[in-house]
Scaffold this active site. Structure first.
Site, PDB file in Angstrom:
ATOM      1  CE  LYS A  44      -2.551   1.777   3.954  1.00  0.00           C
ATOM      2  NZ  LYS A  44      -2.183   3.131   4.090  1.00  0.00           N
ATOM      3  CG  ASP A  71      -5.016   4.727   1.719  1.00  0.00           C
ATOM      4  OD1 ASP A  71      -5.953   5.236   1.284  1.00  0.00           O
ATOM      5  OD2 ASP A  71      -4.764   4.320   2.450  1.00  0.00           O
ATOM      6  CE  LYS A  73      -7.859   6.824   4.206  1.00  0.00           C
ATOM      7  NZ  LYS A  73      -6.522   6.588   4.151  1.00  0.00           N
ATOM      8  CG  ASP A  76     -11.936  17.885  -6.212  1.00  0.00           C
ATOM      9  OD1 ASP A  76     -13.021  18.666  -6.388  1.00  0.00           O
ATOM     10  OD2 ASP A  76     -10.586  18.074  -6.560  1.00  0.00           O
ATOM     11  CB  THR A 126     -11.660   4.395  11.601  1.00  0.00           C
ATOM     12  OG1 THR A 126     -10.673   4.380  11.795  1.00  0.00           O
ATOM     13  CG2 THR A 126     -12.160   2.765  10.956  1.00  0.00           C
ATOM     14  NE  ARG A 217       2.295   1.916  13.432  1.00  0.00           N
ATOM     15  CZ  ARG A 217       1.168   2.986  13.895  1.00  0.00           C
ATOM     16  NH1 ARG A 217       1.467   3.683  14.991  1.00  0.00           N
ATOM     17  NH2 ARG A 217      -0.419   2.366  13.226  1.00  0.00           N
TER      18      ARG A 217
HETATM   19  O1  C5P Z   1       0.971   0.884  11.596  1.00  0.00           O
HETATM   20  P1  C5P Z   1      -0.167   0.495  11.070  1.00  0.00           P
HETATM   21  O2  C5P Z   1      -0.673  -1.289  10.507  1.00  0.00           O
HETATM   22  O3  C5P Z   1      -1.055   0.499  11.877  1.00  0.00           O
HETATM   23  O4  C5P Z   1      -0.445   0.578  10.070  1.00  0.00           O
HETATM   24  C1  C5P Z   1      -2.231   0.923   9.294  1.00  0.00           C
HETATM   25  C2  C5P Z   1      -2.182   1.284   8.078  1.00  0.00           C
HETATM   26  O5  C5P Z   1      -3.389   1.527   7.928  1.00  0.00           O
HETATM   27  C3  C5P Z   1      -1.748   2.632   7.754  1.00  0.00           C
HETATM   28  O6  C5P Z   1      -1.518   2.811   6.634  1.00  0.00           O
HETATM   29  C4  C5P Z   1      -2.612   3.912   8.783  1.00  0.00           C
HETATM   30  O7  C5P Z   1      -2.802   4.815   7.326  1.00  0.00           O
HETATM   31  C5  C5P Z   1      -3.647   3.312   7.672  1.00  0.00           C
HETATM   32  N1  C5P Z   1      -5.015   3.550   8.451  1.00  0.00           N
HETATM   33  C6  C5P Z   1      -5.145   2.908   9.821  1.00  0.00           C
HETATM   34  N2  C5P Z   1      -6.877   3.017  10.268  1.00  0.00           N
HETATM   35  C7  C5P Z   1      -7.344   3.730   9.842  1.00  0.00           C
HETATM   36  C8  C5P Z   1      -7.035   3.688   8.375  1.00  0.00           C
HETATM   37  C9  C5P Z   1      -6.310   3.791   7.614  1.00  0.00           C
HETATM   38  O8  C5P Z   1      -4.901   2.147   9.941  1.00  0.00           O
HETATM   39  N3  C5P Z   1      -8.967   3.408   9.926  1.00  0.00           N
END
Ligand code: C5P
Length: 249
Positions: A44, A71, A73, A76, A126, A217
């Site tokens: 992603k 990603d 989002k 427009d 979220t 992460r």
């Molecule tokens: O590092 P982590 O596993 O938390 O990353 C999750 C990914 O999903 C990040 O790119 C974050 O921006 C994205 N994301 C999220 N929660 C959301 C929407 C997107 O963690 N509600």
């Protein structure tokens, strides 16, 4: 959807892990992809990397046989979203996110038509709760707005939705089996939560009906990212193998 019915899914188990390349530049992204090697086939690219030159990686990774989720989002006027989606499609991306407003959904679907690009709708961020929605002028409660937008996304004919693990079961029941459900907020048992509040393990997310999980992460910050990715791939395979295969670690 049960874990056993997931076993019938046509999506290969190794494709279900999408690694969020949340790094600031192209050099770090390439380094991570090289390190992960064949343990990950789907990446992603979000706003941070895209605005740091990372959109060039969409074609590069696609040519190298990786799948790419852009990603950004989008939201427009319809004409702009349609043309932007068509550009992303030309780069060879597999997924693109747009905010789930009816005009935006329809425009993105038109832009992606005839290509391999699949559009995913973001229902409600979220980070929002009922108070945030009220402050923004919405009368609906969060769960009502998520349900409304999920149905509008289905009616617009887009491929799927991105949503939190908590919303998976209700949304799957609402939209049926055909829409792809993609969820971030994934933490293997025992992993640090970072800033995620509502999390699920890979096993639980798949058992609740997710088609794809997005992990950042827990892999990027691991001492050994490739081993972390392989462990998640094993957990995915266990979920797909059917009930009573939950990993014990
Ligand atoms: O590092 P982590 O596993 O938390 O990353 C999750 C990914 O999903 C990040 O790119 C974050 O921006 C994205 N994301 C999220 N929660 C959301 C929407 C997107 O963690 N509600």
């Amino acid at each position: 959807m049960t874990a056993s019915s997931l076993a019938q899914s046509s999506i290969a188990s190794s494709e279900k892990l999408i690694v969020a390349l949340d790094v600031p530049d192209v050099a770090q992204a390439r380094k991570m992809v090289e390190l992960l090697g064949d343990s990950v086939g789907f990446y992603k690219i979000g706003m941070e990397l895209a605005y740091g030159g990372g959109l060039s990686l969409v074609e590069e990774f696609s040519r190298a046989g990786k799948q790419v989720f852009v990603d950004l989002k989008l939201h427009d006027i319809g004409a702009t979203v349609e043309k932007a989606a068509a550009q992303i499609a030309r780069l060879g991306a597999r997924f693109l996110t747009v905010h789930a407003f009816p005009q935006t959904l329809a425009a993105a679907r038109r832009g992606a038509e005839g290509s391999g690009l699949q559009v995913l709708g973001v229902t409600v961020m979220t980070s929002y709760d009922d108070a945030d929605l009220a402050a923004a002028g919405y009368r609906l409660h969060l769960s009502e707005l998520v349900a409304l937008r999920a149905m509008q996304a289905r009616e617009a004919g887009i491929a799927g939705l991105i949503l939190s693990p908590e919303e998976l079961s209700a949304t799957r029941a609402l939209v049926g089996a055909d829409m792809l459900l993609v969820t971030p907020g994934i933490r293997p048992a025992g992993a640090a939560l970072d800033d995620q509040k509502r999390v699920a393990t890979p096993y639980d997310a798949l058992s609740r009906g997710a088609d794809f999980i997005v992990v950042g992460r827990p892999i990027l910050s691991a001492a050994e990212p490739r081993q972390a990715a392989l462990a998640i791939q094993r957990e995915i395979a266990a979920a797909l193998a059917g009930p009573n295969t939950r990993p014990t670690e």
